[in-house]
Design a protein around this motif. Sequence first.
Motif, PDB file in Angstrom:
ATOM      1  N   LEU A 351       0.824  -1.198   0.000  1.00 34.37           N
ATOM      2  CA  LEU A 351       0.000   0.000   0.000  1.00 34.37           C
ATOM      3  C   LEU A 351       0.859   1.248   0.000  1.00 34.37           C
ATOM      4  N   PRO A 352       0.297   2.400  -0.316  1.00 33.71           N
ATOM      5  CA  PRO A 352       1.036   3.661  -0.201  1.00 33.71           C
ATOM      6  C   PRO A 352       1.558   3.861   1.215  1.00 33.71           C
ATOM      7  N   PHE A 353       2.731   4.462   1.317  1.00 36.91           N
ATOM      8  CA  PHE A 353       3.401   4.528   2.605  1.00 36.91           C
ATOM      9  C   PHE A 353       2.595   5.281   3.662  1.00 36.91           C
ATOM     10  N   PRO A 354       1.925   6.393   3.355  1.00 35.56           N
ATOM     11  CA  PRO A 354       1.086   7.031   4.395  1.00 35.56           C
ATOM     12  C   PRO A 354       0.016   6.099   4.942  1.00 35.56           C
ATOM     13  N   LEU A 378      -9.371  -4.752   1.070  1.00 34.62           N
ATOM     14  CA  LEU A 378      -8.691  -4.838  -0.219  1.00 34.62           C
ATOM     15  C   LEU A 378      -9.412  -5.801  -1.161  1.00 34.62           C
ATOM     16  N   VAL A 379      -9.824  -6.943  -0.647  1.00 38.06           N
ATOM     17  CA  VAL A 379     -10.538  -7.902  -1.498  1.00 38.06           C
ATOM     18  C   VAL A 379     -11.883  -7.333  -1.922  1.00 38.06           C
ATOM     19  N   ARG A 380     -12.545  -6.632  -1.020  1.00 38.92           N
ATOM     20  CA  ARG A 380     -13.839  -6.045  -1.375  1.00 38.92           C
ATOM     21  C   ARG A 380     -13.688  -4.933  -2.404  1.00 38.92           C
ATOM     22  N   LEU A 381     -12.634  -4.138  -2.302  1.00 38.52           N
ATOM     23  CA  LEU A 381     -12.410  -3.086  -3.294  1.00 38.52           C
ATOM     24  C   LEU A 381     -12.093  -3.663  -4.663  1.00 38.52           C
ATOM     25  N   ALA A 382     -11.421  -4.805  -4.699  1.00 37.82           N
ATOM     26  CA  ALA A 382     -11.018  -5.383  -5.975  1.00 37.82           C
ATOM     27  C   ALA A 382     -12.077  -6.303  -6.575  1.00 37.82           C
ATOM     28  N   LEU A 409      -8.322   4.942  -4.196  1.00 36.35           N
ATOM     29  CA  LEU A 409      -9.104   4.198  -3.204  1.00 36.35           C
ATOM     30  C   LEU A 409      -8.272   3.789  -1.998  1.00 36.35           C
ATOM     31  N   LEU A 410      -6.954   3.977  -2.084  1.00 37.52           N
ATOM     32  CA  LEU A 410      -6.059   3.560  -1.019  1.00 37.52           C
ATOM     33  C   LEU A 410      -5.514   4.721  -0.219  1.00 37.52           C
ATOM     34  N   GLN A 411      -6.082   5.915  -0.402  1.00 36.43           N
ATOM     35  CA  GLN A 411      -5.640   7.062   0.391  1.00 36.43           C
ATOM     36  C   GLN A 411      -5.985   6.839   1.863  1.00 36.43           C
ATOM     37  N   GLU A 418     -12.960   2.849   5.907  1.00 29.81           N
ATOM     38  CA  GLU A 418     -13.571   1.575   5.522  1.00 29.81           C
ATOM     39  C   GLU A 418     -13.049   0.427   6.386  1.00 29.81           C
ATOM     40  N   VAL A 419     -11.782   0.480   6.750  1.00 31.57           N
ATOM     41  CA  VAL A 419     -11.209  -0.585   7.581  1.00 31.57           C
ATOM     42  C   VAL A 419     -11.911  -0.636   8.931  1.00 31.57           C
ATOM     43  N   TYR A 420     -12.138   0.512   9.542  1.00 34.03           N
ATOM     44  CA  TYR A 420     -12.764   0.534  10.863  1.00 34.03           C
ATOM     45  C   TYR A 420     -14.240   0.169  10.807  1.00 34.03           C
TER      46      TYR A 420
END
Length: 590
Positions: A351-354, A378-382, A409-411, A418-420
Motif C-alpha cells: 500500500l502507499p506509505f502514508p 482490499l478484497v472487497r475493493l477489488a 481508493l487507497l488514500q 472503511e477498515v474501521y
Amino acid sequence: MLPAASALSGAKGNDSKEEISLQRPWGARWTEVLARDGCTAVPLGHCSTGNGPSTEHELRGSGILKGAGFAGMASGPMSSAASSSLSTLEELSDAFDSALGRHDDSSSLGSDSELNGAAPYRQTDRYGFFGTSGAQDGPAQPPVELVRHRENRWLEMTSHWEKTMARRYKKVKVLCRKGIPSSMRARCWPLLCGGQASMTHNQGKYKELEQSPGDPQWLETIEKDIHRQFPFHEMFLSPEGHGQRGLLQLLKAYTVYRPREGYCQAQGPVAAVLLMHMPAEQAFWCLVQISERYLPGYYSPEMEAVLLDGEVFVALLQRVCPKAYKHLRKHGVGPLLYVTEWFLCLYSRTLPFPTVLRIWDAFLSEGVKVLFRVGLVLVRLALGSSEKLRDCTGVVETLEKLRSIPVRLLQEDTFMAEVYDVAVSDRDVAHECRIQLAKLCKVRPDFGYRPEKRLPNAKAIFDAQQLEDAQQPEKGKHPAPTFLIPEIVVDPPPPLPKEQRRLEKERLKEQRRQEQERHQQEEARRRQEEAAAEKQARKKKPPGRKKPDTRGKTFHVAQRPMLSPAQGGGKGEEPGPAKRNSVPYLETYF
C-alpha cells in the motif's frame, strides 16, 4: 518465487542472482513449507515487494506484467481453471526470466507505492522517498494547530503511560485510529508494543547481540537482501550508509537472539520501517515484540501461523463479502496467493506509505484483527461487485485485479474509514481460529501452532508485562550506583480548578455519607431503648381480674317475668334495671 517446484527446493542460500531475485519476502523458508505440503507454484513473482527483480518496471511497460505481481503459491491441488492457465503462466515465466538476465537487481523499486514510471529524482517527499509523485502525498495535510494539539495529547499520555494504559486504553485506541503524529511515532510505537519496557528490562542486551559474530549462513543471506529494502528511501540508498548497515546489524542480532527462528526475508521490510522512525536498539525490541507477541509463529521455520490465519481469513471473507468469496473459490484462488505477503510484511510492500503508517498505528494498538480488516477491505475493493468480476476469468486475472486497485481508493483517510467499518472483532478472530485449528489438526496431526500465544492488543501486552514484573520484581531492578545521588524533592504542582472542584465534590459526598451513617446509628440506638423500656413496663403491670372457671358447668337460664298493668307496668313494658336485692333479669343456676 521460482516458477517450478524443482527450482524452489534450492532457493535458500543460493548464490544465483536469478533465484535470489525471484524469492518472495518470506524466502526459501516458505518454499520449504510449500514443498512439504505439496503445494503448486504459480510462476509469477510479486516484483514490488522489495525482494523481487529490477525488471518489473520494464515488464510492466512492455505489457508483460500490467501492474500485476502476486505471491506464487496455492495450497492443495490446482483447480481446473488453474490447470487451464498453466501454459500461459509458463510463457510469462520464460519472458520474466529472460528479462531478468539483462538487468541489475540493485535497481529494484521498493514497493508499489513507489512505482511511478520514471527514474527517481533527488527530491524527497515528507517520508524520505525519492522520485514520488504528488499523487502519493495523498490529501491535504491537517492544519498545524490540529497537529500540535494531537502532539500535546500524546505527550501528556506518554508521560504517564502506565496510568494511561491502566485507565484510559479506550482513549488511546481512539487516538491511534485518528493517526499518531509523525513526530510522536518514535515515542509511541515502542510504548504501544511493549518494546520500551523490554529494552528497559534488558539494558545492554542489544549491544551484546550486535557485537556477537552471528551465523555466517544467516549473515550471507541478510547481506543479499539488504539492498532490496526500500532502495529509493534516502536512508537505504547507499550500501555503506547507516541505514543498510543498521538494518544488517539489527537482523543479525535477531538471529543471535532467536537462533531457532533465524532470519526470514519478510522481517526485512518490517525492520526497515521501524528503523525509519527510531534508533536501532528500540527498533530491535519492537521487532521482537511483533514477532513474539503480535504474530508468534509467523517467522518460524514451519510458518504454521500463516497457514492458520489464511484459513481464518477465508472464513471471515465468506461472511463479510460472499460475492468475492464465491469467485475466489470458483477459480481456485487460495488465500496463500495474496494474503501471505500482506500479513508477513504488514502491508509495507503493498500500500502507499502514508496508509501503511496508519495501518501500523492501529495494528500496534488493536492487534492482528487490523490485518484481517485491511485484507478484507482490499478484497472487497477489488472483487466486491459484479462489474469488477466481469473481466476476472481465471487465476491470473483475479490476482492482477487484487494487485491493481486504484491508488485513489487507497488514500489513508478514506481507506482507514472503511477498515474501521468492517465488523470483525477479536472475538470473531479467536472463534474462527478455534474452528480452523480443529480442521487443520484433523488433516495434519503434527500441527503444533497454538493461537493462545498471540495477544490481541496493546492492553493485553501491557497487562502481561505488568504481571511479569510483579512475579519477577528483581528483573526490573538495576544495580545500585557506586556514587551517591542526591535526592531531589519536587513539590507537586497546585491542582487545576477542575481538579479542585472534583476534590470538593468528593469531600462533600464523604461528609454526607458520614452524617447518614451517624443518623442511622442514632435511630437504631433509640429503637433499642424504646424496646427495652416497653419490656420493663410490661413486667411491672398488675395482673387483670381473673375470669371464673366455667369449664364443665351446666347453665340454666330463666327469663324474668314481665310486669302486669296491675303491678304498675304498661302493656308489654319491660322491667327497668334490677335493683340490688331484687330478682335478676336472668337467673343462672349452677
